[in-house]
Scaffold this motif. Structure first.
Motif, PDB file in Angstrom:
ATOM      1  N   ILE A 103       3.524  -9.991   7.609  1.00  0.00           N
ATOM      2  CA  ILE A 103       2.757 -11.193   7.292  1.00  0.00           C
ATOM      3  C   ILE A 103       3.738 -12.238   6.786  1.00  0.00           C
ATOM      4  N   ASP A 104       3.845 -13.331   7.515  1.00  0.00           N
ATOM      5  CA  ASP A 104       4.726 -14.426   7.124  1.00  0.00           C
ATOM      6  C   ASP A 104       3.902 -15.654   6.776  1.00  0.00           C
ATOM      7  N   ILE A 105       4.288 -16.322   5.707  1.00  0.00           N
ATOM      8  CA  ILE A 105       3.682 -17.603   5.365  1.00  0.00           C
ATOM      9  C   ILE A 105       4.401 -18.660   6.189  1.00  0.00           C
ATOM     10  N   LEU A 106       3.656 -19.358   7.033  1.00  0.00           N
ATOM     11  CA  LEU A 106       4.245 -20.388   7.883  1.00  0.00           C
ATOM     12  C   LEU A 106       4.250 -21.745   7.202  1.00  0.00           C
ATOM     13  N   MET A 107       3.094 -22.115   6.664  1.00  0.00           N
ATOM     14  CA  MET A 107       2.939 -23.410   5.990  1.00  0.00           C
ATOM     15  C   MET A 107       1.958 -23.257   4.840  1.00  0.00           C
ATOM     16  N   TYR A 108       2.148 -24.097   3.838  1.00  0.00           N
ATOM     17  CA  TYR A 108       1.268 -24.115   2.671  1.00  0.00           C
ATOM     18  C   TYR A 108       1.068 -25.579   2.315  1.00  0.00           C
ATOM     19  N   ASP A 109      -0.148 -26.083   2.532  1.00  0.00           N
ATOM     20  CA  ASP A 109      -0.402 -27.521   2.391  1.00  0.00           C
ATOM     21  C   ASP A 109       0.717 -28.268   3.125  1.00  0.00           C
ATOM     22  N   ASP A 110       1.238 -29.314   2.504  1.00  0.00           N
ATOM     23  CA  ASP A 110       2.368 -30.045   3.093  1.00  0.00           C
ATOM     24  C   ASP A 110       3.655 -29.767   2.322  1.00  0.00           C
ATOM     25  N   LEU A 111       3.688 -28.652   1.603  1.00  0.00           N
ATOM     26  CA  LEU A 111       4.827 -28.357   0.742  1.00  0.00           C
ATOM     27  C   LEU A 111       6.082 -28.006   1.529  1.00  0.00           C
ATOM     28  N   HIS A 112       7.195 -28.431   0.973  1.00  0.00           N
ATOM     29  CA  HIS A 112       8.518 -28.008   1.448  1.00  0.00           C
ATOM     30  C   HIS A 112       9.167 -27.286   0.277  1.00  0.00           C
ATOM     31  N   ILE A 113       9.473 -26.015   0.492  1.00  0.00           N
ATOM     32  CA  ILE A 113      10.045 -25.156  -0.551  1.00  0.00           C
ATOM     33  C   ILE A 113      11.271 -24.479   0.038  1.00  0.00           C
ATOM     34  N   ASN A 114      12.326 -24.371  -0.752  1.00  0.00           N
ATOM     35  CA  ASN A 114      13.501 -23.636  -0.300  1.00  0.00           C
ATOM     36  C   ASN A 114      14.079 -22.886  -1.495  1.00  0.00           C
ATOM     37  N   THR A 115      13.619 -21.642  -1.649  1.00  0.00           N
ATOM     38  CA  THR A 115      14.111 -20.763  -2.716  1.00  0.00           C
ATOM     39  C   THR A 115      14.628 -19.492  -2.054  1.00  0.00           C
ATOM     40  N   PRO A 116      15.354 -18.664  -2.781  1.00  0.00           N
ATOM     41  CA  PRO A 116      15.808 -17.398  -2.189  1.00  0.00           C
ATOM     42  C   PRO A 116      14.645 -16.527  -1.701  1.00  0.00           C
ATOM     43  N   GLU A 117      13.480 -16.629  -2.327  1.00  0.00           N
ATOM     44  CA  GLU A 117      12.339 -15.785  -1.973  1.00  0.00           C
ATOM     45  C   GLU A 117      11.469 -16.383  -0.871  1.00  0.00           C
ATOM     46  N   LEU A 118      11.427 -17.714  -0.783  1.00  0.00           N
ATOM     47  CA  LEU A 118      10.445 -18.343   0.099  1.00  0.00           C
ATOM     48  C   LEU A 118      10.950 -19.698   0.584  1.00  0.00           C
ATOM     49  N   THR A 119      10.876 -19.900   1.904  1.00  0.00           N
ATOM     50  CA  THR A 119      11.199 -21.193   2.505  1.00  0.00           C
ATOM     51  C   THR A 119       9.989 -21.643   3.305  1.00  0.00           C
ATOM     52  N   PRO A 121       8.211 -25.262   5.284  1.00  0.00           N
ATOM     53  CA  PRO A 121       7.631 -24.408   6.313  1.00  0.00           C
ATOM     54  C   PRO A 121       8.616 -23.323   6.747  1.00  0.00           C
ATOM     55  N   HIS A 122       8.072 -22.277   7.362  1.00  0.00           N
ATOM     56  CA  HIS A 122       8.895 -21.144   7.786  1.00  0.00           C
ATOM     57  C   HIS A 122      10.016 -21.655   8.693  1.00  0.00           C
ATOM     58  N   PRO A 123      11.271 -21.350   8.372  1.00  0.00           N
ATOM     59  CA  PRO A 123      12.395 -21.969   9.084  1.00  0.00           C
ATOM     60  C   PRO A 123      12.551 -21.568  10.552  1.00  0.00           C
ATOM     61  N   LEU A 124      12.001 -20.430  10.961  1.00  0.00           N
ATOM     62  CA  LEU A 124      12.187 -19.966  12.343  1.00  0.00           C
ATOM     63  C   LEU A 124      10.932 -20.069  13.202  1.00  0.00           C
ATOM     64  N   MET A 125       9.836 -20.598  12.641  1.00  0.00           N
ATOM     65  CA  MET A 125       8.576 -20.531  13.382  1.00  0.00           C
ATOM     66  C   MET A 125       8.624 -21.285  14.706  1.00  0.00           C
ATOM     67  N   LYS A 126       9.314 -22.411  14.770  1.00  0.00           N
ATOM     68  CA  LYS A 126       9.335 -23.193  16.010  1.00  0.00           C
ATOM     69  C   LYS A 126      10.160 -22.530  17.104  1.00  0.00           C
ATOM     70  N   GLU A 127      10.983 -21.547  16.753  1.00  0.00           N
ATOM     71  CA  GLU A 127      11.772 -20.805  17.742  1.00  0.00           C
ATOM     72  C   GLU A 127      10.989 -19.641  18.341  1.00  0.00           C
ATOM     73  N   ARG A 128       9.812 -19.382  17.827  1.00  0.00           N
ATOM     74  CA  ARG A 128       9.075 -18.172  18.175  1.00  0.00           C
ATOM     75  C   ARG A 128       7.747 -18.514  18.853  1.00  0.00           C
ATOM     76  N   ASP A 129       7.682 -18.311  20.163  1.00  0.00           N
ATOM     77  CA  ASP A 129       6.428 -18.550  20.882  1.00  0.00           C
ATOM     78  C   ASP A 129       5.307 -17.682  20.331  1.00  0.00           C
ATOM     79  N   PHE A 130       5.646 -16.463  19.879  1.00  0.00           N
ATOM     80  CA  PHE A 130       4.610 -15.568  19.367  1.00  0.00           C
ATOM     81  C   PHE A 130       3.991 -16.089  18.076  1.00  0.00           C
ATOM     82  N   VAL A 131       4.619 -17.083  17.461  1.00  0.00           N
ATOM     83  CA  VAL A 131       4.040 -17.775  16.313  1.00  0.00           C
ATOM     84  C   VAL A 131       3.376 -19.075  16.762  1.00  0.00           C
ATOM     85  N   MET A 132       4.088 -19.862  17.546  1.00  0.00           N
ATOM     86  CA  MET A 132       3.609 -21.204  17.876  1.00  0.00           C
ATOM     87  C   MET A 132       2.373 -21.198  18.778  1.00  0.00           C
ATOM     88  N   ILE A 133       2.283 -20.277  19.729  1.00  0.00           N
ATOM     89  CA  ILE A 133       1.106 -20.241  20.614  1.00  0.00           C
ATOM     90  C   ILE A 133      -0.168 -19.973  19.809  1.00  0.00           C
TER      91      ILE A 133
END
Length: 140
Positions: A103-119, A121-133
């Motif tokens: 289970i990956d969090i892709l987006m949360y409201d319009d927040l941009h977060i970059n911590t060691p635990e959580l980034t 929007p998800h940084p790789l989601m646009k590279e993954r058709d299995f997410v974007m479709i």
């Protein structure tokens, strides 16, 4: 609780071990009980593994959840659900492996977060058709 206390999160779910369909349905049920209202869900899509070799295909989908949880609380809750459904370890440093649920969090409201635990929007989601479709199916 006012509507100002409710946040919109988009999650990606994937499973390639065991009864994948049942595991995905159980994950949605647990998200509804522990995270918030699952108000949209995509169709399940069967895909090849991404980032590693395996004979086991994935079922993937996305859900939209309306939640009172903070991003960090949401991360803890989704990781707890993964453990409850049999996931023993997370992928580390790009080393992926078979798993009963992811289970990956892709987006949360319009927040941009970059911590060691959580980034977000998800940084790789646009590279993954299995997410974007499936995400395009429910986004909005």
């Amino acid at each position: 609780m006012s509507s100002a206390d409710i946040h919109t999160a988009y999650l990606s779910l994937g499973s390639n071990l065991g009864d994948r369909h049942a595991t995905m349905c159980r994950a949605i049920d647990l998200l509804g009980r522990e995270v918030g209202t699952v108000d949209r869900q995509s169709a399940m899509l069967e895909t090849e593994p991404w980032g590693f070799q395996s004979a086991n295909k994935f079922l993937n989908m996305c859900v939209r959840v309306l939640t009172p949880l903070s991003p960090q609380q949401l991360l803890a809750a989704t990781q707890g659900i993964e453990r409850e459904l049999g996931r023993m370890s997370k992928s580390v440093d790009g080393h992926y492996h078979d798993r009963p649920i992811d289970i990956d969090i892709l987006m949360y409201d319009d927040l941009h977060i970059n911590t060691p635990e959580l980034t977000l929007p998800h940084p790789l989601m646009k590279e993954r058709d299995f997410v974007m479709i499936p995400l395009r199916e429910i986004y909005g």
